[in-house]
Design a protein around this motif. Structure first.
Motif, short mmCIF file in Angstrom:
data_model
loop_
_atom_site.label_atom_id
_atom_site.label_comp_id
_atom_site.label_asym_id
_atom_site.label_seq_id
_atom_site.Cartn_x
_atom_site.Cartn_y
_atom_site.Cartn_z
N ASP A 129 0.85 -1.19 0.00
CA ASP A 129 0.00 0.00 0.00
C ASP A 129 0.88 1.24 0.00
N GLU A 131 0.28 4.46 0.56
CA GLU A 131 0.14 5.38 1.68
C GLU A 131 0.80 4.84 2.94
N GLU A 132 0.68 3.54 3.13
CA GLU A 132 1.35 2.93 4.29
C GLU A 132 2.86 3.06 4.14
N ARG A 134 4.46 5.33 2.56
CA ARG A 134 4.84 6.72 2.78
C ARG A 134 4.89 7.05 4.28
N ARG A 135 4.01 6.42 5.06
CA ARG A 135 3.98 6.67 6.50
C ARG A 135 5.10 5.93 7.24
N ARG A 254 11.46 5.67 3.35
CA ARG A 254 10.09 5.90 2.91
C ARG A 254 10.00 6.01 1.39
N VAL A 258 7.91 3.47 -0.99
CA VAL A 258 6.87 3.94 -1.92
C VAL A 258 7.12 3.38 -3.31
#
Length: 311
Positions: A129, A131-132, A134-135, A254, A258
């Motif tokens: 994922d 977004e995950e 990126r976090r 990160r 991504v």
């Protein structure tokens, strides 16, 4: 390892499902897919092939057909919750008789086991994922610690004789006895050992399948176009989870995560790999039908005994 030590650690963590012969990923980068064997934990993000697929944050994408064909022969998550409740009750009663206070929350017990996910385990394969990624980079999201409850449990375990009363090499520990009372006996472990060997062999053959090999190549080519050199997502997981940046991913991690997640999406990595493995596991079930039928019967007996304990 003695049977007692196994019961104290692996059995509870696996909810009675032995994966002792599972092959693990060695440290390092640039692994060839054909050289890797995968355990159930590697593929599905679960130590228990018998739990229902519920999805977890670390896996990201979901697919409708990612349950293993082995799953039908083990207890589902709700049934295993019943077994764990019975195990806790038996252990608590036994420890009280020995003069110790034992306490374990059922939700905490269940949380020690990775949920069966409709996808790949993020702790093994990295995020799917974006977004995950990126976090968290390559550090899967984790729940907050229990705090005072865990402190109280740790304090209890420091009592002289506590650990020996709970689990010991003579199989007279309360947790040993609780598992035995529920039906985790020699027949169970013998059948589970056969199952695990068959499943590990199926997983190893799956990642050597031409479709899986091509999938790794496609993912690697995608990463190369983004400026990253890696031929296996697990090499990146190893790189960033080697303890050097524990729990605190930097910008580089990160960004890499991504790119990794984007390439997994572009190549349908999770769905394709689990699909290949599913084919091999389907054949493994057929080749070991007598073993799987026995496991299903023994699992039902364990559930019945747990229900009697809780009645």
């Amino acid at each position: 390892m003695t049977r007692t030590r196994f019961l104290a650690s692996a059995t509870r963590a696996l909810f009675g499902v032995l994966v002792a012969t599972a092959l693990v990923l060695p440290a390092g980068c640039g692994h060839n897919a054909s050289d890797e064997g995968l355990s159930a934990q590697d593929i599905y993000g679960t130590s228990d092939p018998g739990s229902e697929p519920t999805g977890v944050a670390t896996s990201g994408a979901t697919t409708a057909d990612s349950r293993s064909p082995f799953d039908d022969y083990f207890l589902d998550a709700e049934q295993m919750r019943t077994v764990e409740q019975a195990r806790i009750q038996l252990t608590t009663q036994c420890m009280k008789e020995k003069g110790f206070e034992y306490s374990e929350d059922i939700d905490e017990a269940m949380s020690t086991v990775g949920d069966s996910t409709a996808g790949l385990d993020g702790a093994t394969w990295g995020p799917v994922d974006v977004e995950e990624a990126r976090r968290n980079g390559y550090h899967p999201e984790t729940e907050e610690d229990g705090g005072s409850d865990q402190d109280a449990a740790a304090s209890s375990q420091q009592q002289p004789g506590y650990i020996d009363a709970l689990v010991n090499d003579e199989n007279t520990g309360c947790e040993d006895l609780a598992y035995a009372e529920l039906g985790y006996d020699d027949e169970w472990f013998s059948q589970i050992a056969t199952y695990d060997t068959a499943r590990a062999a199926a997983n190893e053959s799956a990642v050597a399948d031409p479709e899986a090999v091509q999938l790794f190549a496609d993912w690697s080519a995608c990463m190369s176009r983004k400026g990253y050199e890696a031929d296996d997502p697990r090499s990146l997981v190893n790189k960033y989870l080697d303890g050097s940046q524990s729990g605190n991913p930097n910008a580089e991690e990160r960004e890499t995560a991504v790119a990794d997640a984007e390439c997994k999406a572009d190549t349908s990595f999770a769905a394709t790999l689990t699909g290949v493995i599913n084919r091999y596991e389907t054949q493994a079930v057929a080749d070991n039908q007598a073993t799987m039928d026995t496991i299903k019967r023994l699992s039902s007996q364990i559930l019945e005994r747990a229900q009697e304990v809780l009645a």
